[in-house]
Structures are given as structure tokens and as C-alpha cells.
Design an enzyme around this catalytic site. Structure first.
Site, PDB file in Angstrom:
ATOM      1  CG  ASN A  62       8.263  27.142   0.939  1.00  9.23           C
ATOM      2  OD1 ASN A  62       7.341  26.866   1.694  1.00  9.23           O
ATOM      3  ND2 ASN A  62       9.451  26.599   1.053  1.00  9.23           N
ATOM      4  CD  GLU A  64      11.585  23.595  -1.515  1.00 11.70           C
ATOM      5  OE1 GLU A  64      11.846  22.377  -1.582  1.00 11.70           O
ATOM      6  OE2 GLU A  64      12.036  24.359  -0.638  1.00 11.70           O
ATOM      7  CB  CYS A  73       9.765  32.944  -1.720  1.00 11.89           C
ATOM      8  SG  CYS A  73      11.528  32.751  -1.889  1.00 11.89           S
ATOM      9  CD  GLU A  75       8.786  35.485   1.940  1.00 13.02           C
ATOM     10  OE1 GLU A  75       8.685  34.412   1.319  1.00 13.02           O
ATOM     11  OE2 GLU A  75       9.721  35.727   2.718  1.00 13.02           O
ATOM     12  CB  CYS A 112      15.023  35.668  -0.652  1.00 12.79           C
ATOM     13  SG  CYS A 112      13.908  35.802  -2.060  1.00 12.79           S
ATOM     14  CB  CYS A 115      10.638  38.066  -1.357  1.00 12.22           C
ATOM     15  SG  CYS A 115      10.215  36.402  -1.911  1.00 12.22           S
TER      16      CYS A 115
HETATM   17  N1  THU Z   1      11.842  30.634   1.242  1.00 13.35           N
HETATM   18  C1  THU Z   1      10.672  31.324   1.314  1.00 13.35           C
HETATM   19  O1  THU Z   1       9.613  30.848   0.900  1.00 13.35           O
HETATM   20  N2  THU Z   1      10.706  32.564   1.861  1.00 13.35           N
HETATM   21  C2  THU Z   1      11.800  33.118   2.454  1.00 13.35           C
HETATM   22  O2  THU Z   1      11.710  34.220   2.970  1.00 13.35           O
HETATM   23  C3  THU Z   1      13.083  32.408   2.453  1.00 13.35           C
HETATM   24  C4  THU Z   1      13.116  31.153   1.673  1.00 13.35           C
HETATM   25  C5  THU Z   1      11.802  29.258   0.699  1.00 13.35           C
HETATM   26  C6  THU Z   1      12.467  29.047  -0.625  1.00 13.35           C
HETATM   27  C7  THU Z   1      12.748  27.561  -0.565  1.00 13.35           C
HETATM   28  O3  THU Z   1      11.571  26.860  -0.955  1.00 13.35           O
HETATM   29  C8  THU Z   1      12.966  27.290   0.908  1.00 13.35           C
HETATM   30  O4  THU Z   1      12.446  28.394   1.600  1.00 13.35           O
HETATM   31  C9  THU Z   1      14.419  27.076   1.294  1.00 13.35           C
HETATM   32  O5  THU Z   1      15.212  28.119   0.896  1.00 13.35           O
END
Ligand code: THU
Length: 162
Positions: A62, A64, A73, A75, A112, A115
């Protein structure tokens, strides 16, 4: 009105020893990918590893951003990287892992909604189901197709062949 129930099939393993060696190795790659996560805002470091039909493994984490919705994310980073590098190759499996505050997340990480929709698109594109392995410190859960994570999906272009 008639009540209708929707059933999904979820597999659960108590540890990596219950996985095939291929799945265990992919989950290990997902765990390693958490190291490249950029998550200064959530401190939730997610890694994803995608296994393609040609044997290639593509990882992502991920990423940000100060403007929150601009991040992505793990994924989708891995999936879009995989489909841009190997546009004609089907995705077989994706493994997901997360670390929070320096520790493996105690519960499996579920993709999520956005994804899941992208995973569905990948399935439709290749016409092949994608196995999703959701790892954690304590247990590993698995579905054999994204339909089990996204019932009643928006699927307008299901039969579109590109
Ligand atoms: N996140 C993911 O990368 N994948 C998931 O399946 C759930 C959430 C990330 C998004 C954000 O950067 C952090 O987790 C917190 O939500």
C-alpha cells in the site's frame, strides 16, 4: 416476500503448514512486500503477491498519500502492475498480508470493496477464477473465486471478451 440466502465458501487453515508449498511461498512473498509499504498515516503495512499463469510473481504494497484518496491498496498496486506488465496472462492467485505496529496482524486482511471489484474485473478478463489467500499471524483464510468475496457484484461487462 421470499427470503433468499446467499452462501459463500471460505477455507481456513491454522497455519502455513496446511497450505500447498506454492500458496505458502506466495504468502511469504506478500509478507515480505509489507516492507516496501508507505503507510505513514495509518501505520498499517499491507503486502500483496500475485501469481500469474506463466509462473511470474508480482508484488505490491500500500502506498499512502497526504491527500488520503490518492493512495492505493497493496492489492491494486500488485494487480495493476501485473496486468500492465503481462496484459495477456491470467492471474491465478493473490496473497495478502499485513503488519501493524511492527507485528503481523492477528486477523486475516480482507480486500476492500474497490479491490474486490478490480479482482472481479481480472477474473472476467481471463475467464479464470482467482484464488485469494488472506493471511495473518494466527490463521489463514482462502476463497477459490472472488465471487465468494463479492456476491451480487456489479458485473455489467461479464461476457465481454477483449
Ligand atoms: N489497505 C490495503 O492496502 N489493503 C487492504 O486490503 C485493506 C487496506 C491499506 C489502505 C491504507 O493504506 C491502509 O491499509 C489502512 O487502511
Amino acid at each position: 416476500m421470499e427470503e433468499k440466502k446467499i452462501e459463500i465458501t471460505l477455507y481456513e487453515a491454522g497455519g502455513v503448514n496446511e497450505l500447498t508449498s506454492e500458496d505458502a511461498a506466495l504468502l511469504e512473498k506478500a509478507a515480505e512486500a509489507t516492507r516496501s509499504s508507505y503507510a505513514p498515516y495509518s501505520q498499517f503495512h499491507v503486502g500483496a503477491a500475485v501469481l500469474l499463469d506463466n509462473g511470474e510473481i508480482i508484488c505490491g504494497s500500500n502506498q499512502e498519500n497526504a491527500a488520503y484518496p490518492s493512495g492505493l491498496c497493496a492489492e491494486r498496486v500488485a494487480l495493476f502492475y501485473a496486468t500492465s506488465k503481462f496484459s495477456q496472462v491470467a492471474i491465478r492467485t493473490i496473497a495478502i498480508y499485513a503488519m501493524a505496529n511492527g507485528k503481523a496482524n492477528p486477523d486475516p486482511v480482507y480486500p476492500c470493496g474497490a479491490c474486490r471489484q478490480v479482482l472481479l474485473e481480472c477474473e472476467n478478463r481471463s475467464g479464470q477464477p482467482i484464488k485469494v489467500i488472506m493471511g495473518s499471524a494466527q490463521k489463514i483464510q482462502m476463497v477459490h473465486t472472488i465471487s465468494d468475496l463479492l456476491p451480487l457484484a456489479f458485473d455489467k461487462f461479464k461476457n465481454l471478451k477483449i
